[in-house]
Design a protein around this motif. Structure first.
Motif, PDB file in Angstrom:
ATOM      1  N   MET A 120     -15.837 -23.328 -72.299  1.00 28.23           N
ATOM      2  CA  MET A 120     -16.120 -22.691 -71.011  1.00 28.23           C
ATOM      3  C   MET A 120     -15.098 -23.028 -69.941  1.00 28.23           C
ATOM      4  N   GLN A 121     -14.080 -23.795 -70.249  1.00 26.47           N
ATOM      5  CA  GLN A 121     -13.112 -24.194 -69.229  1.00 26.47           C
ATOM      6  C   GLN A 121     -12.411 -23.005 -68.567  1.00 26.47           C
ATOM      7  N   GLY A 132     -18.653 -15.516 -58.250  1.00 24.02           N
ATOM      8  CA  GLY A 132     -18.873 -16.650 -59.150  1.00 24.02           C
ATOM      9  C   GLY A 132     -19.619 -16.270 -60.417  1.00 24.02           C
ATOM     10  N   MET A 133     -20.496 -15.276 -60.316  1.00 29.92           N
ATOM     11  CA  MET A 133     -21.243 -14.846 -61.501  1.00 29.92           C
ATOM     12  C   MET A 133     -20.425 -13.927 -62.388  1.00 29.92           C
ATOM     13  N   GLY A 134     -19.372 -13.340 -61.859  1.00 32.98           N
ATOM     14  CA  GLY A 134     -18.564 -12.399 -62.629  1.00 32.98           C
ATOM     15  C   GLY A 134     -17.977 -12.983 -63.909  1.00 32.98           C
ATOM     16  N   PRO A 135     -17.268 -14.130 -63.863  1.00 34.31           N
ATOM     17  CA  PRO A 135     -16.737 -14.703 -65.114  1.00 34.31           C
ATOM     18  C   PRO A 135     -17.809 -15.058 -66.136  1.00 34.31           C
ATOM     19  N   PHE A 136     -18.967 -15.533 -65.689  1.00 31.01           N
ATOM     20  CA  PHE A 136     -20.050 -15.828 -66.622  1.00 31.01           C
ATOM     21  C   PHE A 136     -20.571 -14.545 -67.271  1.00 31.01           C
ATOM     22  N   GLU A 145     -18.847 -11.821 -67.832  1.00 34.28           N
ATOM     23  CA  GLU A 145     -17.847 -11.381 -68.796  1.00 34.28           C
ATOM     24  C   GLU A 145     -17.914 -12.209 -70.080  1.00 34.28           C
ATOM     25  N   PHE A 146     -18.111 -13.513 -69.936  1.00 38.76           N
ATOM     26  CA  PHE A 146     -18.222 -14.352 -71.126  1.00 38.76           C
ATOM     27  C   PHE A 146     -19.457 -13.984 -71.941  1.00 38.76           C
ATOM     28  N   MET A 147     -20.604 -13.837 -71.281  1.00 35.94           N
ATOM     29  CA  MET A 147     -21.827 -13.512 -72.005  1.00 35.94           C
ATOM     30  C   MET A 147     -21.746 -12.140 -72.657  1.00 35.94           C
ATOM     31  N   TYR A 148     -21.163 -11.179 -71.947  1.00 37.52           N
ATOM     32  CA  TYR A 148     -21.052  -9.833 -72.514  1.00 37.52           C
ATOM     33  C   TYR A 148     -20.141  -9.822 -73.729  1.00 37.52           C
ATOM     34  N   ILE A 168     -28.717 -11.916 -69.595  1.00 37.11           N
ATOM     35  CA  ILE A 168     -28.982 -13.293 -70.020  1.00 37.11           C
ATOM     36  C   ILE A 168     -29.871 -13.352 -71.265  1.00 37.11           C
ATOM     37  N   PRO A 169     -31.051 -12.695 -71.308  1.00 38.18           N
ATOM     38  CA  PRO A 169     -31.837 -12.758 -72.551  1.00 38.18           C
ATOM     39  C   PRO A 169     -31.148 -12.100 -73.733  1.00 38.18           C
ATOM     40  N   SER A 170     -30.344 -11.055 -73.490  1.00 36.77           N
ATOM     41  CA  SER A 170     -29.586 -10.437 -74.580  1.00 36.77           C
ATOM     42  C   SER A 170     -28.574 -11.418 -75.152  1.00 36.77           C
ATOM     43  N   PHE A 171     -27.928 -12.170 -74.273  1.00 38.27           N
ATOM     44  CA  PHE A 171     -26.964 -13.180 -74.708  1.00 38.27           C
ATOM     45  C   PHE A 171     -27.646 -14.286 -75.514  1.00 38.27           C
ATOM     46  N   ILE A 172     -28.829 -14.711 -75.080  1.00 39.19           N
ATOM     47  CA  ILE A 172     -29.532 -15.786 -75.778  1.00 39.19           C
ATOM     48  C   ILE A 172     -29.922 -15.350 -77.186  1.00 39.19           C
ATOM     49  N   ILE A 173     -30.434 -14.132 -77.335  1.00 34.61           N
ATOM     50  CA  ILE A 173     -30.822 -13.647 -78.661  1.00 34.61           C
ATOM     51  C   ILE A 173     -29.607 -13.544 -79.578  1.00 34.61           C
ATOM     52  N   SER A 174     -28.498 -13.067 -79.054  1.00 34.22           N
ATOM     53  CA  SER A 174     -27.286 -12.974 -79.863  1.00 34.22           C
ATOM     54  C   SER A 174     -26.800 -14.356 -80.277  1.00 34.22           C
ATOM     55  N   GLU A 175     -26.904 -15.337 -79.381  1.00 37.29           N
ATOM     56  CA  GLU A 175     -26.492 -16.693 -79.724  1.00 37.29           C
ATOM     57  C   GLU A 175     -27.370 -17.280 -80.826  1.00 37.29           C
TER      58      GLU A 175
END
Length: 292
Positions: free
Chosen positions: A146-147, A175-179, A181-184, A216-223
């Protein structure tokens, strides 16, 4: 006997007088004096401290001048909407309190810790490595992965906000934009469509149209899915060892000996010879740089 009795009686009287003296000293009246203060601020005992009667103030400035005691007020830097240092400290402490949840839900921590748990379970070493080691390793790997995202958040949101170049709402969105992009990048589209359908929201296939509450929940299920798939592949070679050891023991007539007791040293030997930790961590980190 008479002398002893009279001596005890005298001692009782002395103790009683001593206790009464202590009670009188404790219960004596104490005079309290009010400290001297500026009468312009507090007034006198014969005057009301109310500056105006209710309903007479015509502006916010007049409301602020009311002499209301025992209240706490929060000033927004002359009304421009920026938080002062005290409230920023309060918000920072709140974020620290919910930091574990944010780390688990918005970063790569979930996939890493599940894969490490599957690795330990496949080796059948019970508590080796211990939970503290696994969590520490997962945290440092999460920081490594995540760096770039954290650096983007600091440069795009934190620095401009501290310099006064953007408002709070804009800083939060930046600030939420990079997160996002990472989750997507780690989320499968079918998971996004699932939650978009549940929320009755149309999706055009772009990141900008996905609400954060859906991403966020979509990212968690994929993880979770990716972590269990990796764990399945880790289990395969160790299952083969268990089957070979079990069949060998059966052929030798040693049916009462648990196969796991014999197979565990062979699992550890295979894992060490193949440099298992290097392979698992290398391939695990690489999964975050490949679009699913």
């Amino acid at each position: 006997m008479k002398k002893n009795f009279s001596g005890k009686k005298v001692m009782r009287i002395i103790c009683l007088l001593f206790v009464v003296g202590i009670l009188l000293y404790i219960c004596r009246p104490v005079l309290a004096y009010a400290a001297e203060r500026d009468s312009a601020l507090t007034g006198t005992t014969d005057e009301s401290t109310t500056v105006r009667d209710p309903g007479e103030s015509e502006s916010q400035e007049e409301l602020r001048e009311l002499n209301i005691a025992n209240t706490a007020t929060i000033t927004y830097n002359n009304g421009n909407g920026q938080l002062n240092g005290t409230l920023r400290i309060l918000i920072t402490l709140t974020l620290i309190a919910i930091a574990p949840t944010l780390i688990i839900m918005l970063t790569s921590f979930t996939r890493i810790i599940i894969v490490l748990h599957f690795t330990r379970a496949a080796l059948n070493t019970q508590t080796a490595p211990p939970n503290q080691v696994l969590i520490g390793l997962a945290l440092f790997l999460t920081f490594f992965i995540m760096q770039p995202t954290l650096t983007a958040v600091y440069e795009d949101a934190v620095i401009p906000f501290e310099a006064g170049e953007m408002e709070q709402q804009e800083a939060l969105e930046k600030g939420m934009g990079p997160f996002r992009e990472f989750m997507y990048g780690q989320t499968q589209k079918k998971d996004v469509r699932l939650f978009m359908e549940i929320s009755n929201t149309e999706w055009d296939g772009e990141l900008e149209s996905i609400p954060t509450a859906v991403l966020i929940p979509s990212f968690i299920i994929s993880e979770l899915r990716n972590a269990f798939i990796i764990g399945f592949f880790i289990y395969i070679p160790f299952i083969v060892i268990d089957m070979v050891v079990a069949s060998t023991l059966m052929s030798m007539g040693m049916m009462m000996l648990p196969p796991t007791t014999i197979s565990m040293p062979f699992k550890i030997l295979l894992f060490v010879l193949a440099d298992g930790w290097n392979l698992i961590i290398m391939e695990l980190v690489r999964t975050f740089y490949v679009v699913p």
